[in-house]
Design a protein around this motif. Structure first.
Motif, short mmCIF file in Angstrom:
data_model
loop_
_atom_site.label_atom_id
_atom_site.label_comp_id
_atom_site.label_asym_id
_atom_site.label_seq_id
_atom_site.Cartn_x
_atom_site.Cartn_y
_atom_site.Cartn_z
N GLY A 116 0.82 -1.21 0.00
CA GLY A 116 0.00 0.00 0.00
C GLY A 116 0.85 1.26 0.00
N TRP A 117 1.83 1.33 0.92
CA TRP A 117 2.71 2.48 0.99
C TRP A 117 3.59 2.57 -0.26
CZ3 TRP A 117 1.55 6.52 3.41
CH2 TRP A 117 0.92 6.47 4.65
N SER A 118 3.99 1.42 -0.79
CA SER A 118 4.79 1.43 -2.03
C SER A 118 4.00 2.05 -3.17
CB SER A 118 5.22 0.01 -2.40
OG SER A 118 6.16 -0.49 -1.47
N ALA A 119 2.71 1.70 -3.28
CA ALA A 119 1.87 2.26 -4.34
C ALA A 119 1.69 3.77 -4.16
CB ALA A 119 0.51 1.56 -4.35
N VAL A 120 1.49 4.20 -2.92
CA VAL A 120 1.35 5.64 -2.65
C VAL A 120 2.64 6.37 -3.02
CG1 VAL A 120 1.14 7.35 -0.78
CG2 VAL A 120 -0.40 5.38 -0.86
N LEU A 121 3.76 5.81 -2.63
CA LEU A 121 5.06 6.42 -2.93
C LEU A 121 5.29 6.54 -4.43
CD1 LEU A 121 7.74 7.52 -1.80
CD2 LEU A 121 8.58 5.16 -1.83
N VAL A 122 5.01 5.48 -5.17
CA VAL A 122 5.18 5.50 -6.62
C VAL A 122 4.25 6.53 -7.25
CG1 VAL A 122 4.88 4.17 -8.76
CG2 VAL A 122 6.11 3.17 -6.82
N ALA A 123 3.02 6.59 -6.79
CA ALA A 123 2.06 7.55 -7.35
C ALA A 123 2.51 8.99 -7.11
CB ALA A 123 0.67 7.32 -6.76
N ILE A 124 2.91 9.30 -5.90
CA ILE A 124 3.32 10.67 -5.57
C ILE A 124 4.60 11.06 -6.31
CG2 ILE A 124 4.22 12.14 -3.71
CD1 ILE A 124 2.19 10.70 -1.85
N THR A 125 5.58 10.18 -6.32
CA THR A 125 6.84 10.53 -6.99
C THR A 125 6.67 10.58 -8.51
OG1 THR A 125 7.61 8.22 -6.83
CG2 THR A 125 8.36 9.75 -5.11
N THR A 126 5.77 9.78 -9.06
CA THR A 126 5.50 9.85 -10.50
C THR A 126 4.82 11.17 -10.85
OG1 THR A 126 5.36 7.44 -10.68
CG2 THR A 126 4.31 8.73 -12.43
N LEU A 127 3.83 11.57 -10.05
CA LEU A 127 3.17 12.86 -10.29
C LEU A 127 4.14 14.02 -10.14
CD1 LEU A 127 -0.30 12.41 -8.58
CD2 LEU A 127 0.17 12.71 -11.02
N SER A 128 5.11 13.87 -9.23
CA SER A 128 6.07 14.96 -9.02
C SER A 128 7.02 15.11 -10.21
CB SER A 128 6.87 14.75 -7.73
OG SER A 128 7.83 13.73 -7.88
N VAL A 129 7.00 14.15 -11.12
CA VAL A 129 7.75 14.27 -12.37
C VAL A 129 6.81 14.69 -13.50
CG1 VAL A 129 9.05 13.00 -14.14
CG2 VAL A 129 9.54 12.62 -11.71
N LEU A 130 5.67 14.03 -13.61
CA LEU A 130 4.78 14.27 -14.76
C LEU A 130 4.17 15.67 -14.80
CD1 LEU A 130 2.95 10.82 -15.06
CD2 LEU A 130 4.91 11.68 -16.36
N LEU A 131 3.75 16.19 -13.65
CA LEU A 131 3.13 17.52 -13.64
C LEU A 131 4.12 18.63 -14.03
CD1 LEU A 131 0.74 17.21 -10.58
CD2 LEU A 131 0.16 17.14 -13.00
N PRO A 132 5.30 18.70 -13.40
CA PRO A 132 6.25 19.73 -13.83
C PRO A 132 6.77 19.49 -15.26
CG PRO A 132 6.83 18.90 -11.66
CD PRO A 132 5.75 18.02 -12.19
N LEU A 133 6.87 18.23 -15.66
CA LEU A 133 7.32 17.94 -17.02
C LEU A 133 6.30 18.44 -18.04
CD1 LEU A 133 9.37 16.66 -18.93
CD2 LEU A 133 8.16 14.48 -18.63
N SER A 134 5.03 18.23 -17.76
CA SER A 134 4.00 18.72 -18.69
C SER A 134 4.00 20.25 -18.73
CB SER A 134 2.63 18.18 -18.33
OG SER A 134 2.19 18.70 -17.10
#
Length: 128
Positions: free
Chosen positions: A97-115
């Motif tokens: 569960g925490w692994s999924a949350v971590l991956v989601a947050i860190t992925t968004l922290s790349v995708l949003l600024p990248l876009s």
């Protein structure tokens, strides 16, 4: 684009204050303590750098200067991309569960600024 800058400036400000002034508390967060040992010095230094990043992102959001906006987003991506790559290689199997949350947050922290950066680089609309 300005909203991305504001959101990540606020995020960095909160993390920077937390890590600088309450580093042990930050270390106790789920997922952070997966890579011991705790180092107060390291957490306070990283907190100070996050405060600096908050200032740069905030200045870009406030001025909305084209060059500053691009530099702020690239600087943030330098951190967030390496942060994502590290965490993808260091997930804990007994905490899915925490692994999924971590991956989601860190992925968004790349995708949003990248876009936002792609928009700044390719957009015909002026930032200011």
């Amino acid at each position: 684009m300005r909203s991305v800058l504001v959101v990540f400036a606020a995020f960095e400000l909160v993390l920077g204050v937390w890590m600088t002034f309450f580093p042990a508390s930050f270390y106790e967060m789920p997922t952070v303590d997966w890579t011991p040992p705790y180092s107060e010095h390291l957490f306070r230094d990283l907190g100070g750098m996050k405060l600096g990043m908050a200032i740069v992102l905030g200045a870009a959001a406030f001025s909305f200067d084209r060059l500053l906006t691009k530099v702020a987003l690239v600087a943030y991506l330098a951190f967030s991309t390496t942060h994502l790559v590290f965490h993808l290689g260091h997930l804990v199997g007994d905490s899915p569960g925490w692994s999924a949350v971590l991956v989601a947050i860190t992925t968004l922290s790349v995708l949003l600024p990248l876009s936002a950066l792609i928009s700044a680089l390719t957009g015909t609309r002026r930032l200011t």
